[in-house]
Design a protein around this motif. Structure first.
Motif, mmCIF file in Angstrom:
data_model
loop_
_atom_site.group_PDB
_atom_site.id
_atom_site.type_symbol
_atom_site.label_atom_id
_atom_site.label_comp_id
_atom_site.label_asym_id
_atom_site.label_seq_id
_atom_site.Cartn_x
_atom_site.Cartn_y
_atom_site.Cartn_z
ATOM 1 N N LYS A 59 101.480 8.973 -74.654
ATOM 2 C CA LYS A 59 102.441 8.167 -74.513
ATOM 3 C C LYS A 59 102.083 6.772 -74.722
ATOM 4 C CE LYS A 59 104.431 10.794 -70.838
ATOM 5 N NZ LYS A 59 104.512 11.053 -69.535
ATOM 6 N N TYR A 61 103.177 2.634 -74.794
ATOM 7 C CA TYR A 61 104.258 1.737 -74.611
ATOM 8 C C TYR A 61 103.997 0.408 -75.180
ATOM 9 C CZ TYR A 61 105.355 5.281 -70.846
ATOM 10 O OH TYR A 61 105.715 6.279 -70.064
ATOM 11 N N LYS A 66 105.673 -2.587 -70.824
ATOM 12 C CA LYS A 66 104.846 -1.409 -70.312
ATOM 13 C C LYS A 66 105.123 -1.192 -68.719
ATOM 14 C CE LYS A 66 100.275 0.345 -69.893
ATOM 15 N NZ LYS A 66 100.486 1.799 -70.335
ATOM 16 N N THR A 70 109.200 4.065 -68.749
ATOM 17 C CA THR A 70 108.617 5.317 -68.526
ATOM 18 C C THR A 70 109.450 6.325 -69.413
ATOM 19 O OG1 THR A 70 108.283 4.933 -66.111
ATOM 20 C CG2 THR A 70 108.397 7.142 -66.842
ATOM 21 N N THR A 72 109.469 10.636 -70.550
ATOM 22 C CA THR A 72 109.316 11.673 -70.271
ATOM 23 C C THR A 72 109.934 12.823 -71.531
ATOM 24 O OG1 THR A 72 110.851 12.203 -68.839
ATOM 25 C CG2 THR A 72 108.856 11.335 -67.797
ATOM 26 N N THR A 83 113.372 5.524 -69.025
ATOM 27 C CA THR A 83 113.753 4.643 -67.906
ATOM 28 C C THR A 83 113.380 3.317 -68.177
ATOM 29 O OG1 THR A 83 112.178 5.393 -66.454
ATOM 30 C CG2 THR A 83 114.200 6.746 -66.400
#
Lengths: 122, 107
Positions: A59, A61, A66, A70, A72, A83
């Motif tokens: 991942k 960001y 950052k 989040t 997933t 999120t």
């Protein structure tokens, strides 16, 4: 044919957490080299990259966001969930998800979802 | 962060004109540069990747050039359907960045 579609609330209150889902078809997020990215665009403004999640669960960001983001993936459902915490009116934007693939190490987004407008207001 | 600066921010040209949009990176990015077209109310669409490779299905009047820090998107003969905002995007860094966009209108 690859398609993506964003879903989630259209209105959130300041300080709330935003959860957006990108549901896709036509590719697998377990295939090497593939990813899904999130990009946003405030009304009348430029595109801003937020995050990428890769097939291997790497991942990346945006440094400026950052701490609030989040991402997933659920490979079995062909979904990626973003999120963003502590929403503020400046986060009002259209949020896009996009299929990412690599051409000779160059990351490019193609195609994109239609986008979903999220307004932050009390 | 690698900053991407586009110029001009907007332009107005006549149908059939040659249109050139410039994108400058704050450091060398080799050819790690893509161009997108965004029509009003729509999602962006990939036009050019790796600075000069035309995405499948994109009309040949679109072309890209450049390497290092300076890049150009050219529309050889502007058509009414090319009214849109055009964005460059670098992927030299894993932290991707877009340019500020160039809005193209018909005079």
């Amino acid at each position: 044919q690859i398609t993506l579609k964003e879903s989630g609330p259209t209105l959130v209150k300041p300080r709330e957490t935003l959860t957006l889902t990108c549901t896709f078809s036509g590719f697998s997020l377990s295939s090497s080299g593939v990813g899904v990215g999130w990009i946003r665009q405030p009304p009348g403004k430029a595109l801003e990259w937020l995050v990428i999640i890769y097939w291997n669960d790497d991942k990346w960001y945006s440094p400026s966001l950052k701490s609030r983001l989040t991402v997933t993936k659920d490979t079995s459902k062909n979904q990626v969930v973003l999120t963003m915490t502590n929403m503020d009116p400046v986060d009002t934007a259209t949020y896009f998800c996009a299929h990412l693939y690599r051409y000779q190490l160059i990351n490019l987004f193609d195609p994109w979802g239609q986008g979903t407008l999220v307004t932050v207001s009390s | 962060d690698i900053q991407m600066t586009q110029s001009p921010s907007s332009l107005s040209a006549s149908v059939g004109d040659r249109v050139t949009i410039t994108c400058r990176a704050s450091q060398s990015i080799s050819n790690y540069l893509n161009w997108y077209q965004q029509k009003p109310g729509k999602a962006p669409k990939l036009l050019i990747y790796a600075a000069s490779s035309l995405q499948s299905g994109v009309p040949s009047r679109f072309s890209g050039s450049g390497s290092g820090t300076d890049f150009t998107l050219t529309i050889s003969s502007l058509q009414p359907e090319d009214v849109a905002t055009y964005y460059c995007q670098q992927s030299f860094s894993m932290f991707l960045t877009f340019g500020g966009g160039t809005k193209v209108e018909i005079k």
